[in-house]
Write a protein that holds these residues in place. Structure first.
Motif, PDB file in Angstrom:
ATOM      1  N   PRO A  59      -3.725  -1.179 -17.455  1.00  0.00           N
ATOM      2  CA  PRO A  59      -4.423  -0.267 -18.357  1.00  0.00           C
ATOM      3  C   PRO A  59      -5.662   0.329 -17.689  1.00  0.00           C
ATOM      4  N   GLU A 128      -4.168   6.085 -22.105  1.00  0.00           N
ATOM      5  CA  GLU A 128      -3.177   5.412 -21.250  1.00  0.00           C
ATOM      6  C   GLU A 128      -2.035   6.360 -20.862  1.00  0.00           C
ATOM      7  N   ASN A 131      -3.222   8.436 -18.126  1.00  0.00           N
ATOM      8  CA  ASN A 131      -3.239   7.638 -16.900  1.00  0.00           C
ATOM      9  C   ASN A 131      -1.860   7.655 -16.224  1.00  0.00           C
ATOM     10  N   ALA A 180      -8.123  -5.312 -23.463  1.00  0.00           N
ATOM     11  CA  ALA A 180      -7.061  -5.087 -22.488  1.00  0.00           C
ATOM     12  C   ALA A 180      -6.710  -6.398 -21.805  1.00  0.00           C
TER      13      ALA A 180
END
Ligand code: HEC
Length: 196
Positions: A59, A128, A131, A180
């Motif tokens: 993450p 995310e 990402n 996370a």
């Protein structure tokens, strides 16, 4: 008579020899003996190995919390402005305008003609998802039109996403880094006294 028998014997012997040689070389060369088991094994695997891959990206939340927004802006100007604008109400170029893209529904900017892959992906652009996207767009969404190879460095993706977050009237809250999964193993646990 003797001659005939000898000749017949010779003939049989060489016929046998030829058969044996044929079998042996068949066994050595024939690829079919190897093909069957190899196919059987790979038949069983794709389902087990396939979907696990994308989840391997750690993450971005912990790095996003410490993102260098100024560096992110530099990266954006260097890598993205050929194809994107990001000011409010800015035009679409080769790619859609990116104002407010964090939290925006994927493939939803008015007036831009997206690939069917992006339109079908569904959901909003979360931190995310961005990402994964910026690591390698073509891997996150098959058949995308965004011709950008990707940013392999996690720190750069975090800085860039941190910058994109500022180009927004109402950015979603930063993901809670403490929720996370544990950070990379080489990070020492913090706040624990060193043993002397
Ligand atoms: C060569 C042109 C090009 C470059 C460079 C480029 N993009 Fe894109 N981008 C596109 C195109 C085209 C799309 C639409 C993709 C599709 O429909 O498949 C897109 C889509 C996107 C989307 C999805 C937007 C939405 O509305 O769903 C994001 C986010 C994005 N780009 C971010 C970036 C960032 C950040 C950079 C810089 C690191 C960048 N792009 C570099 C062309 C580019």
């Amino acid at each position: 008579m003797v001659n005939f028998n000898t000749a017949a014997g010779c003939f049989l012997a060489s016929a046998l020899f030829a058969m044996v040689v044929g079998k042996v070389s068949n066994a050595l060369v024939d690829p079919h003996h190897l093909e069957k088991p190899a196919i059987a094994v790979s038949d069983a695997e794709p389902e087990a190995a396939g979907p696990a891959k994308p989840a391997e990206l750690p993450p971005i939340a912990p790095m996003l919390a410490k993102a260098n927004v100024d560096h992110g802006k530099q990266l954006y100007q260097k890598l993205c402005t050929t194809c994107h604008t990001d000011e409010k109400g800015g035009p679409n170029k080769i790619g859609p305008n990116l104002w407010g893209v964090v939290g925006r529904k994927k493939g939803s900017h008015p007036g831009f003609s997206y690939s069917s892959g992006v339109e079908a992906k569904g959901g909003e652009w979360t931190y995310e998802d961005l990402n994964h996207w910026l690591l390698k767009p073509s891997a996150f969404i098959k058949g995308t039109k965004m011709a950008f190879a990707g940013l392999p460095k996690e720190q750069e993706r975090a800085d860039l996403i941190g910058y994109l977050r500022t180009m927004n009237d109402n950015p979603p809250p930063l993901p809670d880094a403490t929720e996370a999964p544990a950070a990379a193993p080489e990070n020492k646990p913090q706040g624990q006294p060193e043993k002397k």
